[in-house]
Design a protein around this motif. Structure first.
Motif, PDB file in Angstrom:
ATOM      1  N   HIS A   9      -4.456  -4.076   9.113  1.00  0.00           N
ATOM      2  CA  HIS A   9      -3.015  -3.836   9.108  1.00  0.00           C
ATOM      3  C   HIS A   9      -2.479  -3.201  10.384  1.00  0.00           C
ATOM      4  O   HIS A   9      -1.295  -2.874  10.467  1.00  0.00           O
ATOM      5  CB  HIS A   9      -2.661  -2.931   7.923  1.00  0.00           C
ATOM      6  CG  HIS A   9      -3.329  -1.593   7.997  1.00  0.00           C
ATOM      7  ND1 HIS A   9      -4.667  -1.424   7.776  1.00  0.00           N
ATOM      8  CD2 HIS A   9      -2.833  -0.366   8.288  1.00  0.00           C
ATOM      9  CE1 HIS A   9      -4.980  -0.152   7.917  1.00  0.00           C
ATOM     10  NE2 HIS A   9      -3.889   0.511   8.226  1.00  0.00           N
ATOM     11  N   ARG A  77       4.354  -4.681   5.161  1.00  0.00           N
ATOM     12  CA  ARG A  77       4.117  -3.378   4.546  1.00  0.00           C
ATOM     13  C   ARG A  77       2.768  -3.387   3.829  1.00  0.00           C
ATOM     14  O   ARG A  77       2.169  -4.446   3.632  1.00  0.00           O
ATOM     15  CB  ARG A  77       5.249  -3.054   3.565  1.00  0.00           C
ATOM     16  CG  ARG A  77       6.565  -2.737   4.259  1.00  0.00           C
ATOM     17  CD  ARG A  77       7.709  -2.589   3.280  1.00  0.00           C
ATOM     18  NE  ARG A  77       8.050  -3.865   2.652  1.00  0.00           N
ATOM     19  CZ  ARG A  77       9.068  -4.028   1.822  1.00  0.00           C
ATOM     20  NH1 ARG A  77       9.833  -2.997   1.509  1.00  0.00           N
ATOM     21  NH2 ARG A  77       9.323  -5.206   1.294  1.00  0.00           N
ATOM     22  N   GLU A  78       2.316  -2.194   3.440  1.00  0.00           N
ATOM     23  CA  GLU A  78       0.956  -2.052   2.910  1.00  0.00           C
ATOM     24  C   GLU A  78       0.676  -3.005   1.747  1.00  0.00           C
ATOM     25  O   GLU A  78      -0.335  -3.723   1.743  1.00  0.00           O
ATOM     26  CB  GLU A  78       0.713  -0.608   2.454  1.00  0.00           C
ATOM     27  CG  GLU A  78      -0.676  -0.383   1.875  1.00  0.00           C
ATOM     28  CD  GLU A  78      -0.836   1.014   1.312  1.00  0.00           C
ATOM     29  OE1 GLU A  78      -1.727   1.212   0.470  1.00  0.00           O
ATOM     30  OE2 GLU A  78      -0.070   1.918   1.699  1.00  0.00           O
ATOM     31  N   HIS A  79       1.572  -3.040   0.752  1.00  0.00           N
ATOM     32  CA  HIS A  79       1.306  -3.884  -0.411  1.00  0.00           C
ATOM     33  C   HIS A  79       1.382  -5.364  -0.047  1.00  0.00           C
ATOM     34  O   HIS A  79       0.735  -6.204  -0.683  1.00  0.00           O
ATOM     35  CB  HIS A  79       2.291  -3.554  -1.545  1.00  0.00           C
ATOM     36  CG  HIS A  79       3.696  -3.971  -1.280  1.00  0.00           C
ATOM     37  ND1 HIS A  79       4.561  -3.211  -0.515  1.00  0.00           N
ATOM     38  CD2 HIS A  79       4.395  -5.075  -1.652  1.00  0.00           C
ATOM     39  CE1 HIS A  79       5.734  -3.816  -0.459  1.00  0.00           C
ATOM     40  NE2 HIS A  79       5.660  -4.950  -1.131  1.00  0.00           N
ATOM     41  N   GLU A  80       2.156  -5.687   0.997  1.00  0.00           N
ATOM     42  CA  GLU A  80       2.228  -7.078   1.444  1.00  0.00           C
ATOM     43  C   GLU A  80       0.964  -7.483   2.179  1.00  0.00           C
ATOM     44  O   GLU A  80       0.494  -8.618   2.046  1.00  0.00           O
ATOM     45  CB  GLU A  80       3.453  -7.265   2.340  1.00  0.00           C
ATOM     46  CG  GLU A  80       4.784  -7.067   1.620  1.00  0.00           C
ATOM     47  CD  GLU A  80       5.955  -7.076   2.566  1.00  0.00           C
ATOM     48  OE1 GLU A  80       7.032  -7.562   2.162  1.00  0.00           O
ATOM     49  OE2 GLU A  80       5.806  -6.588   3.706  1.00  0.00           O
ATOM     50  N   ALA A  82      -1.995  -6.389   1.541  1.00  0.00           N
ATOM     51  CA  ALA A  82      -3.038  -6.574   0.532  1.00  0.00           C
ATOM     52  C   ALA A  82      -3.017  -7.979  -0.063  1.00  0.00           C
ATOM     53  O   ALA A  82      -4.066  -8.502  -0.457  1.00  0.00           O
ATOM     54  CB  ALA A  82      -2.881  -5.532  -0.572  1.00  0.00           C
ATOM     55  N   GLU A  83      -1.839  -8.604  -0.110  1.00  0.00           N
ATOM     56  CA  GLU A  83      -1.737  -9.954  -0.654  1.00  0.00           C
ATOM     57  C   GLU A  83      -2.492 -10.980   0.198  1.00  0.00           C
ATOM     58  O   GLU A  83      -2.832 -12.067  -0.291  1.00  0.00           O
ATOM     59  CB  GLU A  83      -0.261 -10.354  -0.755  1.00  0.00           C
ATOM     60  CG  GLU A  83       0.530  -9.518  -1.756  1.00  0.00           C
ATOM     61  CD  GLU A  83       2.013  -9.819  -1.699  1.00  0.00           C
ATOM     62  OE1 GLU A  83       2.397 -10.725  -0.923  1.00  0.00           O
ATOM     63  OE2 GLU A  83       2.785  -9.152  -2.414  1.00  0.00           O
ATOM     64  N   THR A 110      -7.536  -1.662   2.586  1.00  0.00           N
ATOM     65  CA  THR A 110      -7.505  -3.128   2.634  1.00  0.00           C
ATOM     66  C   THR A 110      -8.558  -3.658   3.590  1.00  0.00           C
ATOM     67  O   THR A 110      -9.212  -4.670   3.317  1.00  0.00           O
ATOM     68  CB  THR A 110      -6.117  -3.654   3.023  1.00  0.00           C
ATOM     69  OG1 THR A 110      -5.766  -3.190   4.329  1.00  0.00           O
ATOM     70  CG2 THR A 110      -5.065  -3.212   2.024  1.00  0.00           C
ATOM     71  N   ASN A 139      -4.948   7.837  -1.777  1.00  0.00           N
ATOM     72  CA  ASN A 139      -3.786   7.940  -2.652  1.00  0.00           C
ATOM     73  C   ASN A 139      -3.856   9.183  -3.529  1.00  0.00           C
ATOM     74  O   ASN A 139      -2.817   9.760  -3.875  1.00  0.00           O
ATOM     75  CB  ASN A 139      -3.634   6.692  -3.516  1.00  0.00           C
ATOM     76  CG  ASN A 139      -2.346   6.712  -4.318  1.00  0.00           C
ATOM     77  OD1 ASN A 139      -2.359   6.779  -5.539  1.00  0.00           O
ATOM     78  ND2 ASN A 139      -1.207   6.688  -3.627  1.00  0.00           N
ATOM     79  N   ARG A 150      -0.518   5.226  -7.088  1.00  0.00           N
ATOM     80  CA  ARG A 150      -0.968   3.836  -7.121  1.00  0.00           C
ATOM     81  C   ARG A 150      -2.382   3.828  -7.685  1.00  0.00           C
ATOM     82  O   ARG A 150      -3.368   3.894  -6.947  1.00  0.00           O
ATOM     83  CB  ARG A 150      -0.931   3.214  -5.725  1.00  0.00           C
ATOM     84  CG  ARG A 150       0.483   3.109  -5.143  1.00  0.00           C
ATOM     85  CD  ARG A 150       0.514   2.264  -3.882  1.00  0.00           C
ATOM     86  NE  ARG A 150       1.869   2.043  -3.428  1.00  0.00           N
ATOM     87  CZ  ARG A 150       2.501   2.783  -2.520  1.00  0.00           C
ATOM     88  NH1 ARG A 150       1.872   3.826  -1.984  1.00  0.00           N
ATOM     89  NH2 ARG A 150       3.730   2.494  -2.147  1.00  0.00           N
ATOM     90  N   GLU A 152      -4.234   1.569  -9.060  1.00  0.00           N
ATOM     91  CA  GLU A 152      -5.142   0.493  -8.644  1.00  0.00           C
ATOM     92  C   GLU A 152      -5.785   0.819  -7.302  1.00  0.00           C
ATOM     93  O   GLU A 152      -6.978   0.596  -7.093  1.00  0.00           O
ATOM     94  CB  GLU A 152      -4.392  -0.831  -8.549  1.00  0.00           C
ATOM     95  CG  GLU A 152      -5.309  -2.004  -8.160  1.00  0.00           C
ATOM     96  CD  GLU A 152      -4.565  -3.317  -8.080  1.00  0.00           C
ATOM     97  OE1 GLU A 152      -5.191  -4.315  -7.696  1.00  0.00           O
ATOM     98  OE2 GLU A 152      -3.349  -3.345  -8.401  1.00  0.00           O
ATOM     99  N   ARG A 153      -4.987   1.380  -6.400  1.00  0.00           N
ATOM    100  CA  ARG A 153      -5.537   1.762  -5.099  1.00  0.00           C
ATOM    101  C   ARG A 153      -6.555   2.884  -5.239  1.00  0.00           C
ATOM    102  O   ARG A 153      -7.583   2.885  -4.552  1.00  0.00           O
ATOM    103  CB  ARG A 153      -4.396   2.174  -4.174  1.00  0.00           C
ATOM    104  CG  ARG A 153      -4.875   2.535  -2.771  1.00  0.00           C
ATOM    105  CD  ARG A 153      -3.749   2.906  -1.855  1.00  0.00           C
ATOM    106  NE  ARG A 153      -4.186   3.914  -0.899  1.00  0.00           N
ATOM    107  CZ  ARG A 153      -3.378   4.644  -0.175  1.00  0.00           C
ATOM    108  NH1 ARG A 153      -2.068   4.485  -0.263  1.00  0.00           N
ATOM    109  NH2 ARG A 153      -3.854   5.550   0.666  1.00  0.00           N
TER     110      ARG A 153
END
Length: 414
Positions: A9, A77-80, A82-83, A110, A139, A150, A152-153
């Motif tokens: 990232h 962004r961070e969650h993006e 991860a996708e 990630t 987290n 978060r 899951e993280r």
């Protein structure tokens, strides 16, 4: 050793001219260069996040950066990010097949997922390849500072740490969090964030702008922080208690157009309502070439951040000879020695900040002593050369052929 640094990232090479500015980019760029000076060959693997990036760039002697296609060619962004980690992992596996490393070192969760996935599928990765994971932030720690939860993280960070041959964190606080997750202390190495003490020095010129007062009239206080959630509100409220001082708040590394930024407008209104707008100045990000001059023009550095995983700005201020007042969070707890190089506070309430700052304003001799001790500490403990050497030790201890692992790096961090 052939070292693969995985940073999905972020990139150590900014798209524009100049040096990287975000904490993780600075870390990767600095450690890469100094590992190469120790004789290692380093390749940094990053996601292609801009159009026109070459497949491979040379960052310096012994260091290359490779951009892997995974998702859209712009910043996410961070969650993006991860996708697209699966696609990044597949591209990484192909490269590790072609150029098998001795060490794979991932930065961030990630990147850790991608590194473990690539190591499982790449034929060029063997049992002799050490996998090292760096967490600048967890987290679980962020939640304690009031940042979003978060779950899951949290689970993924624990799983990644459990599978890595060695884990690296910046502070004892992060090692404590990993211990709560069940990771043995001996698996976690505390290797602090660093500072370029050739650039950030006590000697040198000073900036005259953007200060509003004159040195003989006001004590100058400076802080480098994000405008949202970085403690800037508390600093402005503190200035009501310090009529003899002026404050410059330098926005963090994210590009900020002050005239258009909602947080900047909110802080300017707060300063006006508090009656301190004539003594408070907000700036956008300052070029790293100019930052030492600005730091040296101040008398005190202050950090009211509720969470600071890097502590880079604190170290840069110390290297420039400034006494530091900071909240005792994250990496600041390892950088600042309370009562020796500055003052550590349990909270960033304006009354606590005001009391600590008033004490230093009134005692010029103490300010000087703290500043001298801080510069000495930055030079002796936090140079990037030493950070790279400690990172190298982690690699050597994590590699199976080096035999049984001794105690983790960082037990003597202070």
């Amino acid at each position: 050793m052939k070292i693969a640094l995985v940073a999905e990232h972020t990139s150590p090479l900014p798209a524009h001219k100049g040096e990287p500015t975000c904490g993780e980019s600075v870390h990767i760029a600095s450690v890469s260069r100094h590992l190469a000076k120790l004789g290692h060959r380093v390749t940094v693997y990053s996601r292609r996040d801009a159009e026109g990036l070459p497949g491979r760039s040379r960052m310096g002697r012994g260091v290359n950066v490779e951009y892997l296609a995974a998702g859209p060619e712009y910043t996410l962004r961070e969650h993006e990010v991860a996708e697209h980690t699966g696609a990044f992992a597949a591209a990484l596996a192909d490269r590790l097949d072609e150029d098998s490393p001795d060490v794979i070192h991932a930065f961030g969760w990630t990147s850790g997922l991608a590194a473990l996935s690539a190591a499982d599928t790449a034929g060029g990765v063997t049992e002799d390849t050490a996998i090292v994971q760096t967490f600048h932030s967890l987290n679980a720690s962020e939640q304690r500072a009031g940042l979003p939860e978060r779950q899951e993280r949290v689970r993924l960070e624990a799983a990644i740490a459990g599978r890595a041959d060695a884990v690296v964190v910046n502070s004892a606080d992060q090692r404590f969090e990993l211990a709560r997750m069940g990771l043995p202390r001996t698996r976690v190495n505390v290797v602090p964030y660093g500072v370029d003490t050739d650039h950030f020095t006590v000697e040198g010129g000073v900036a005259t702008e953007p200060w509003k007062g004159r040195r003989e009239e006001r004590t100058r206080i400076i802080s480098v922080t994000g405008l949202a959630g970085g403690g800037a509100d508390a600093l402005i409220e503190t200035m009501v208690r310090l009529p003899e001082a002026e404050l410059v708040i330098v926005a963090g590394p994210a590009p900020v157009e002050l005239a258009l930024d909602d947080d900047a407008r909110r802080l300017e209104l707060l300063a006006k309502e508090a009656g301190v707008d004539d003594r408070v100045t907000l700036t956008g990000p300052v070029d790293r070439k100019e930052m030492p001059r600005l730091l040296r023009s101040a008398d005190i550095y202050v950090s009211a951040a509720p969470y600071d995983p890097y502590g880079g700005a604190v170290l840069e201020a110390m290297a420039c000879g400034l006494p530091v007042v900071a909240t005792a969070v994250g990496s600041a707890t390892g950088a600042v020695l309370d009562g020796t190089t500055g003052v550590l506070l349990r909270s960033a309430r304006p009354e606590a900040l005001g009391s600590a700052l008033r004490g230093l304003i009134a005692e010029s001799t103490m300010r000087s002593a703290y500043g001298i001790a801080g510069a000495d500490r930055a030079e002796s403990r936090f140079t990037w050369q030493r950070v790279a050497a400690e990172t190298e030790r982690v690699y050597s201890r994590a590699r199976p052929q080096d035999g049984e692992l001794p105690a983790a790096v960082g037990d003597d961090a202070h």
